[in-house]
Design an enzyme around this catalytic site. Sequence first.
Site, PDB file in Angstrom:
ATOM      1  N   ASP A 144       2.492  18.935 -10.734  1.00  0.00           N
ATOM      2  CA  ASP A 144       3.823  19.345 -10.247  1.00  0.00           C
ATOM      3  C   ASP A 144       4.423  20.423 -11.144  1.00  0.00           C
ATOM      4  OD1 ASP A 144       3.768  17.529  -8.192  1.00  0.00           O
ATOM      5  OD2 ASP A 144       5.175  16.118  -9.095  1.00  0.00           O
ATOM      6  N   ARG A 194       0.029  24.554  -4.311  1.00  0.00           N
ATOM      7  CA  ARG A 194       1.124  23.999  -3.498  1.00  0.00           C
ATOM      8  C   ARG A 194       2.346  24.876  -3.734  1.00  0.00           C
ATOM      9  NH1 ARG A 194       2.348  18.213  -5.282  1.00  0.00           N
ATOM     10  NH2 ARG A 194       0.545  17.827  -3.964  1.00  0.00           N
TER      11      ARG A 194
HETATM   12  P1  FDA Z   1      15.119  23.563   2.672  1.00  0.00           P
HETATM   13  O1  FDA Z   1      15.679  22.854   1.491  1.00  0.00           O
HETATM   14  O2  FDA Z   1      15.716  24.860   3.086  1.00  0.00           O
HETATM   15  O3  FDA Z   1      15.142  22.560   3.907  1.00  0.00           O
HETATM   16  C1  FDA Z   1      14.856  22.955   5.233  1.00  0.00           C
HETATM   17  C2  FDA Z   1      15.115  21.761   6.136  1.00  0.00           C
HETATM   18  O4  FDA Z   1      14.242  20.695   5.798  1.00  0.00           O
HETATM   19  C3  FDA Z   1      16.500  21.171   6.028  1.00  0.00           C
HETATM   20  O5  FDA Z   1      17.417  21.823   6.849  1.00  0.00           O
HETATM   21  C4  FDA Z   1      16.257  19.755   6.447  1.00  0.00           C
HETATM   22  O6  FDA Z   1      16.147  19.646   7.837  1.00  0.00           O
HETATM   23  C5  FDA Z   1      14.915  19.451   5.855  1.00  0.00           C
HETATM   24  N1  FDA Z   1      15.019  18.909   4.481  1.00  0.00           N
HETATM   25  C6  FDA Z   1      14.749  19.544   3.325  1.00  0.00           C
HETATM   26  N2  FDA Z   1      14.933  18.746   2.249  1.00  0.00           N
HETATM   27  C7  FDA Z   1      15.368  17.583   2.753  1.00  0.00           C
HETATM   28  C8  FDA Z   1      15.739  16.362   2.146  1.00  0.00           C
HETATM   29  N3  FDA Z   1      15.728  16.184   0.820  1.00  0.00           N
HETATM   30  N4  FDA Z   1      16.121  15.372   2.955  1.00  0.00           N
HETATM   31  C9  FDA Z   1      16.151  15.509   4.305  1.00  0.00           C
HETATM   32  N5  FDA Z   1      15.812  16.655   4.934  1.00  0.00           N
HETATM   33  C10 FDA Z   1      15.424  17.668   4.174  1.00  0.00           C
HETATM   34  N6  FDA Z   1       9.891  21.101  -6.193  1.00  0.00           N
HETATM   35  C11 FDA Z   1       9.676  21.414  -7.488  1.00  0.00           C
HETATM   36  O7  FDA Z   1      10.530  22.057  -8.136  1.00  0.00           O
HETATM   37  N7  FDA Z   1       8.502  21.050  -8.105  1.00  0.00           N
HETATM   38  C12 FDA Z   1       7.532  20.388  -7.438  1.00  0.00           C
HETATM   39  O8  FDA Z   1       6.484  20.074  -8.033  1.00  0.00           O
HETATM   40  C13 FDA Z   1       7.746  20.049  -6.066  1.00  0.00           C
HETATM   41  N8  FDA Z   1       6.794  19.391  -5.352  1.00  0.00           N
HETATM   42  C14 FDA Z   1       6.952  19.266  -3.994  1.00  0.00           C
HETATM   43  C15 FDA Z   1       5.920  18.752  -3.223  1.00  0.00           C
HETATM   44  C16 FDA Z   1       6.032  18.696  -1.852  1.00  0.00           C
HETATM   45  C17 FDA Z   1       4.894  18.175  -1.033  1.00  0.00           C
HETATM   46  C18 FDA Z   1       7.233  19.151  -1.208  1.00  0.00           C
HETATM   47  C19 FDA Z   1       7.390  19.138   0.282  1.00  0.00           C
HETATM   48  C20 FDA Z   1       8.280  19.623  -1.980  1.00  0.00           C
HETATM   49  C21 FDA Z   1       8.165  19.674  -3.361  1.00  0.00           C
HETATM   50  N9  FDA Z   1       9.212  20.130  -4.144  1.00  0.00           N
HETATM   51  C22 FDA Z   1       8.964  20.423  -5.474  1.00  0.00           C
HETATM   52  C23 FDA Z   1      10.586  20.276  -3.580  1.00  0.00           C
HETATM   53  C24 FDA Z   1      10.859  21.659  -3.081  1.00  0.00           C
HETATM   54  O9  FDA Z   1      10.931  22.558  -4.156  1.00  0.00           O
HETATM   55  C25 FDA Z   1      12.188  21.729  -2.303  1.00  0.00           C
HETATM   56  O10 FDA Z   1      13.253  21.347  -3.126  1.00  0.00           O
HETATM   57  C26 FDA Z   1      12.217  20.865  -1.051  1.00  0.00           C
HETATM   58  O11 FDA Z   1      10.993  20.838  -0.398  1.00  0.00           O
HETATM   59  C27 FDA Z   1      13.277  21.412  -0.056  1.00  0.00           C
HETATM   60  O12 FDA Z   1      12.942  22.723   0.327  1.00  0.00           O
HETATM   61  P2  FDA Z   1      12.374  23.096   1.796  1.00  0.00           P
HETATM   62  O13 FDA Z   1      11.322  24.121   1.638  1.00  0.00           O
HETATM   63  O14 FDA Z   1      11.958  21.860   2.480  1.00  0.00           O
HETATM   64  O15 FDA Z   1      13.562  23.848   2.531  1.00  0.00           O
END
Ligand code: FDA
Length: 318
Positions: A144, A194
Amino acid sequence: MGIFDRVARPAILAASRSQRLRATAERLPVTRRVVDRFVAGETVPEALDVTATLRSSGRMVTIDYLGEDTTSKEDADHTVEAYLALLDGLKDTADGSKVRPLEVSLKLSALGQALPRDGEKIALENAHTICAGARDAGVWVTVDAEDHTTTDSTLSIVRDLRTEFDWLGTVLQAYLKRTRADCAEFAAAGARIRLCKGAYDEPASVAYRDPDEVTDSYLTCLRILMAGRGYPMVASHDPEIIAAVPSLAREYNRGVDDFEYQMLYNIRDGEQRRLADAGNHVRVYVPFGYEWYGYFVRRLAERPANLTFFLRALAERR
Ligand code: FDA
């Protein structure tokens, strides 16, 4: 940028580092109920149950034993033991497909990276022990990404481990300005990457803070990964990003085995199923363990609705 991004998000993320708030939250029975939405239990058998359910719906998993910012060598040793117990539980269901359906995710800060004496060396040795266990179990490992002060150290440990475990993946965060260059390096090396937006409160000197700029950076980085020799792991719930993937994959001649989607446990579950049912590889990040506080608070900071859900549960308690 809206008021949530400008004011609430940094405040909530600051709370994720507070030992006092953590102790209070962990004592509240109501928090546990809300936490269960994001965390798959506390023990290895609970994590294995969730894994079996996800696998039966055609999804792959990556399992994270919760914990971060370890301050003692004993705690780091305990984390290694927990991973070895988890890998032991996974080995019977592992299979040797080109894309391994089972993976574990590690935080180097939980393995001792920040210890004042020899932290980086200790984290490297601990991660090496877990990688060796994962290889024997037929399971992949991804490291991570944590806050930006750890990125150089983390990537240097990953480069080192990849000389022996070339299947080891790592996370790159699109909100960091450095990430395009990191994507180019790791894509050229053929690594599993990732790509996520990034979940910490980072200063404007190193990170994009505007949500649209973060999405633009994500799409640029994803293109670099898709064009490269490695295996891109599209870790996002954002509909704009997910919609961009099929045409990028086509453009760079990537079939279903050449990239995967990833989402967090219980977030956009219907979308996870839709993508898997359409024949894509979808991996779910499944966190389990006792130290849920930091992970939980970062999820609250990502979305106003999550915070509302939590506050409503607190209010209903009265
Ligand atoms: P964004 O935050 O713009 O969300 C888009 C949409 O997705 C929202 O409108 C909502 O519908 C849905 N959504 C997103 N987050 C949600 C939540 N918490 N609850 C409910 N709905 C939600 N970060 C990091 O700094 N280090 C890491 O190692 C990782 N590892 C990691 C692994 C995996 C498999 C994932 C999916 C994510 C991570 N992250 C992470 C977290 C990542 O950096 C980020 O904070 C979240 O994925 C939210 O960003 P999105 O790209 O989903 O878009």
